[in-house]
Scaffold this motif. Structure first.
Motif, PDB file in Angstrom:
ATOM      1  N   VAL A 106     -24.128  22.683  65.801  1.00 55.11           N
ATOM      2  CA  VAL A 106     -22.684  23.678  64.996  1.00 55.11           C
ATOM      3  C   VAL A 106     -23.192  24.412  64.022  1.00 55.11           C
ATOM      4  O   VAL A 106     -22.318  24.428  63.287  1.00 55.11           O
ATOM      5  N   ILE A 107     -23.677  22.929  63.315  1.00 55.57           N
ATOM      6  CA  ILE A 107     -23.583  23.551  62.013  1.00 55.57           C
ATOM      7  C   ILE A 107     -24.822  24.188  61.389  1.00 55.57           C
ATOM      8  O   ILE A 107     -24.628  25.020  59.875  1.00 55.57           O
ATOM      9  N   THR A 108     -25.789  24.047  61.807  1.00 53.58           N
ATOM     10  CA  THR A 108     -27.201  24.438  61.793  1.00 53.58           C
ATOM     11  C   THR A 108     -27.802  26.240  62.070  1.00 53.58           C
ATOM     12  O   THR A 108     -28.620  26.755  61.873  1.00 53.58           O
ATOM     13  N   GLY A 109     -27.078  25.818  63.946  1.00 57.35           N
ATOM     14  CA  GLY A 109     -27.531  26.992  64.112  1.00 57.35           C
ATOM     15  C   GLY A 109     -28.946  27.175  64.836  1.00 57.35           C
ATOM     16  O   GLY A 109     -29.387  27.820  66.066  1.00 57.35           O
ATOM     17  N   ASP A 110     -29.895  25.646  65.294  1.00 58.37           N
ATOM     18  CA  ASP A 110     -29.990  25.128  65.094  1.00 58.37           C
ATOM     19  C   ASP A 110     -30.321  25.765  66.613  1.00 58.37           C
ATOM     20  O   ASP A 110     -29.871  24.328  67.457  1.00 58.37           O
ATOM     21  N   ALA A 115     -19.217  28.174  66.456  1.00 54.03           N
ATOM     22  CA  ALA A 115     -18.437  28.627  65.379  1.00 54.03           C
ATOM     23  C   ALA A 115     -16.811  28.819  65.898  1.00 54.03           C
ATOM     24  O   ALA A 115     -16.213  28.161  65.107  1.00 54.03           O
ATOM     25  N   VAL A 116     -16.391  28.240  66.979  1.00 51.75           N
ATOM     26  CA  VAL A 116     -15.120  27.761  67.325  1.00 51.75           C
ATOM     27  C   VAL A 116     -14.977  26.336  66.480  1.00 51.75           C
ATOM     28  O   VAL A 116     -14.746  25.456  65.879  1.00 51.75           O
ATOM     29  N   ALA A 117     -16.153  26.025  67.054  1.00 48.48           N
ATOM     30  CA  ALA A 117     -16.654  24.095  67.144  1.00 48.48           C
ATOM     31  C   ALA A 117     -16.482  24.018  65.350  1.00 48.48           C
ATOM     32  O   ALA A 117     -16.254  22.778  64.520  1.00 48.48           O
ATOM     33  N   ASN A 118     -16.979  24.978  64.199  1.00 44.69           N
ATOM     34  CA  ASN A 118     -17.610  24.416  63.165  1.00 44.69           C
ATOM     35  C   ASN A 118     -16.795  25.129  62.173  1.00 44.69           C
ATOM     36  O   ASN A 118     -16.702  24.796  60.759  1.00 44.69           O
ATOM     37  N   GLY A 119     -15.719  25.901  62.645  1.00 41.54           N
ATOM     38  CA  GLY A 119     -14.536  26.433  61.573  1.00 41.54           C
ATOM     39  C   GLY A 119     -14.558  27.903  61.596  1.00 41.54           C
ATOM     40  O   GLY A 119     -13.462  28.359  60.322  1.00 41.54           O
ATOM     41  N   GLY A 120     -15.579  28.631  62.003  1.00 40.54           N
ATOM     42  CA  GLY A 120     -15.518  29.958  62.196  1.00 40.54           C
ATOM     43  C   GLY A 120     -16.752  30.253  61.309  1.00 40.54           C
ATOM     44  O   GLY A 120     -17.179  31.992  60.776  1.00 40.54           O
ATOM     45  N   PHE A 136     -20.155  26.167  82.330  1.00 41.81           N
ATOM     46  CA  PHE A 136     -19.152  25.114  81.185  1.00 41.81           C
ATOM     47  C   PHE A 136     -19.586  25.064  79.768  1.00 41.81           C
ATOM     48  O   PHE A 136     -20.671  25.300  79.464  1.00 41.81           O
ATOM     49  N   ALA A 137     -18.508  25.598  78.551  1.00 44.05           N
ATOM     50  CA  ALA A 137     -19.118  26.049  77.560  1.00 44.05           C
ATOM     51  C   ALA A 137     -18.205  24.986  76.590  1.00 44.05           C
ATOM     52  O   ALA A 137     -17.361  24.828  76.693  1.00 44.05           O
ATOM     53  N   SER A 138     -18.653  24.683  75.565  1.00 43.36           N
ATOM     54  CA  SER A 138     -18.729  23.154  75.161  1.00 43.36           C
ATOM     55  C   SER A 138     -18.903  22.784  73.557  1.00 43.36           C
ATOM     56  O   SER A 138     -19.396  23.536  73.382  1.00 43.36           O
ATOM     57  N   PHE A 139     -18.265  21.680  73.116  1.00 44.83           N
ATOM     58  CA  PHE A 139     -18.618  21.425  71.991  1.00 44.83           C
ATOM     59  C   PHE A 139     -18.261  19.985  71.716  1.00 44.83           C
ATOM     60  O   PHE A 139     -17.724  19.455  73.001  1.00 44.83           O
ATOM     61  N   PRO A 191     -17.418  17.721  64.906  1.00 45.55           N
ATOM     62  CA  PRO A 191     -18.487  18.647  65.809  1.00 45.55           C
ATOM     63  C   PRO A 191     -19.889  18.803  65.624  1.00 45.55           C
ATOM     64  O   PRO A 191     -19.914  19.489  64.466  1.00 45.55           O
ATOM     65  N   ARG A 192     -20.603  18.654  65.782  1.00 44.07           N
ATOM     66  CA  ARG A 192     -22.457  18.875  65.869  1.00 44.07           C
ATOM     67  C   ARG A 192     -22.565  19.626  66.871  1.00 44.07           C
ATOM     68  O   ARG A 192     -23.951  20.362  66.808  1.00 44.07           O
ATOM     69  N   TYR A 193     -22.816  19.354  68.125  1.00 41.45           N
ATOM     70  CA  TYR A 193     -23.529  19.846  69.601  1.00 41.45           C
ATOM     71  C   TYR A 193     -23.134  21.112  70.128  1.00 41.45           C
ATOM     72  O   TYR A 193     -21.051  20.828  70.605  1.00 41.45           O
TER      73      TYR A 193
END
Length: 385
Positions: free
Chosen positions: A41-45, A235-240, A330-333, A339-341
């Protein structure tokens, strides 16, 4: 390539995919027709992009026997379709994350309690009924604030939230996550589909009824790909921050003696930002956490000891040609604290998001946690930009 002096090796393409994670996730899906996406969630990888059932791509290195080709084409589980980027499915209650953001931005008081009426024909279940709109609920009747409605996945509560927000706000919010558009992952354009998310102007021009908006609010009629849903959760996990998902890490020379530096594809390529209040996303993240941790939540099957998984289950109905089926999500982080994944699990013809997809996500998070602990670093190939 072929040169005058003979055969030359091509460049080596290095992907962001973690092979061990990819293989592990595929095994967790078993014989299901399904998909798993894991994103940083930080890099989009994209660390994992599984579509099942799979086939051996080596069969296309030579002429494919007609019998084998016909079997692949006629297989009801569509092994030739990349379900992660090309499979189009109604998102069901996972879309309530979008409805929640639209509702909060519309002035919803998350602490206000709403009473959901009982369904006379189904004891113990709720019902939304206003005018000519009548939609059954899988959650029980009774009092709901935002948090409880989210973790119990109350259709009635979220339908009212969507109706209050209106077509313009709800659909515009969905488009801020780029639903209805290709994610532009590094595949050929023909290998990714956009899904269907109408523009607000379309709803206005055709004067769609409120009943259709009610269905949109709970993730029916519209369609998404698992990859699009993973981008939204990230996007929700990393703050937008909405990223372009990155699949290619770098190109290396095929010549082992070459001193040419690898050509690296820059991580963390931002597509857009949600531009919303941080407290709205914080409220949604907390509700996703409680959906897994609270005994009332629908996502308790994804719980991992000492690792806070945050999620939203979804079960959408599919009807057509006299056939009625389900697609489960199931959609999750994770983890909640940092948050990382983002992990999205989709299974066709499942029982429910909680019963079918949650346990798969749980195993994947356990694998991720073990990998991180064993290596002393996250499995993602690149640090935050």
């Amino acid at each position: 390539t072929i040169a005058s002096e003979g055969r030359q090796d091509g460049d080596t393409l290095r992907l962001t995919i973690d092979r061990d994670l990819q293989d592990y996730a595929a095994r967790r899906l078993g014989d299901n027709s399904a998909s798993v996406i894991v994103m940083d969630v930080i890099t989009g990888d994209v660390l994992c992009m599984v579509s099942m059932p799979a086939y051996d791509p080596n069969i296309f290195s030579r002429r494919v026997p007609a019998r084998l080709w016909n079997a692949l084409q006629k297989d009801d589980h569509t092994p030739l379709l990349n379900k992660s980027a090309m499979g189009l499915y109604p998102p069901g209650s996972t879309f309530k994350i979008v409805t929640a953001l639209a509702g909060l931005e519309n002035g919803l008081d998350p602490d206000r309690v709403t009473l959901v009426e009982p369904n006379p024909s189904k004891p113990g279940k709720g019902l939304y009924q206003r005018g000519n709109i009548r939609i059954e609920d899988t959650a029980p009747p009774g009092p709901y604030d935002f948090r409880r409605a989210f973790i119990r996945s109350s259709n009635a509560y979220f339908i009212q939230m969507g109706l209050d927000a209106g077509y313009d706000r709800l659909l515009a919010t969905a488009h801020r996550f780029h639903f209805g558009e290709q994610t532009r992952i590094q595949l050929r354009p023909t290998e990714e589909r956009s899904g269907w998310m109408p523009e607000p102007a379309e709803a206005r021009a055709e004067r769609w009824p409120q009943g259709r908006l009610a269905n949109f609010s709970i993730g029916q009629e519209v369609t998404v790909t698992p990859l699009q849903l993973a981008v939204m959760v990230a996007a929700v996990a990393n703050g937008g921050t909405v990223y372009y998902p990155r699949l290619v890490d770098r190109l290396e020379s095929g010549d082992p003696l070459s001193e040419e530096a690898p050509s690296t594809i820059r991580p963390g390529q931002v597509r857009s930002r949600l531009e919303t209040r941080p407290e709205y996303l914080a409220r949604i993240r907390a509700a996703m956490r409680d959906d897994v941790l609270d005994p009332e939540g629908t996502g308790t099957s994804a719980r991992v000891a000492d690792y806070t998984v945050c999620g939203k289950t979804g079960t959408a109905e599919i009807k057509g040609n006299g056939v009625k089926d389900k697609v489960t999500w199931f959609a999750s982080f994770a983890p909640f604290e940092s948050p990382r994944y983002a992990v999205v699990v989709m299974v066709e013809s499942g029982a429910s998001g909680g019963r079918t997809c949650g346990p798969v996500a749980q195993k994947i998070y356990e694998h991720l946690r073990a990998r991180d602990a064993g290596s002393g670093r996250p499995i993602a190939l690149n640090p935050a930009p």
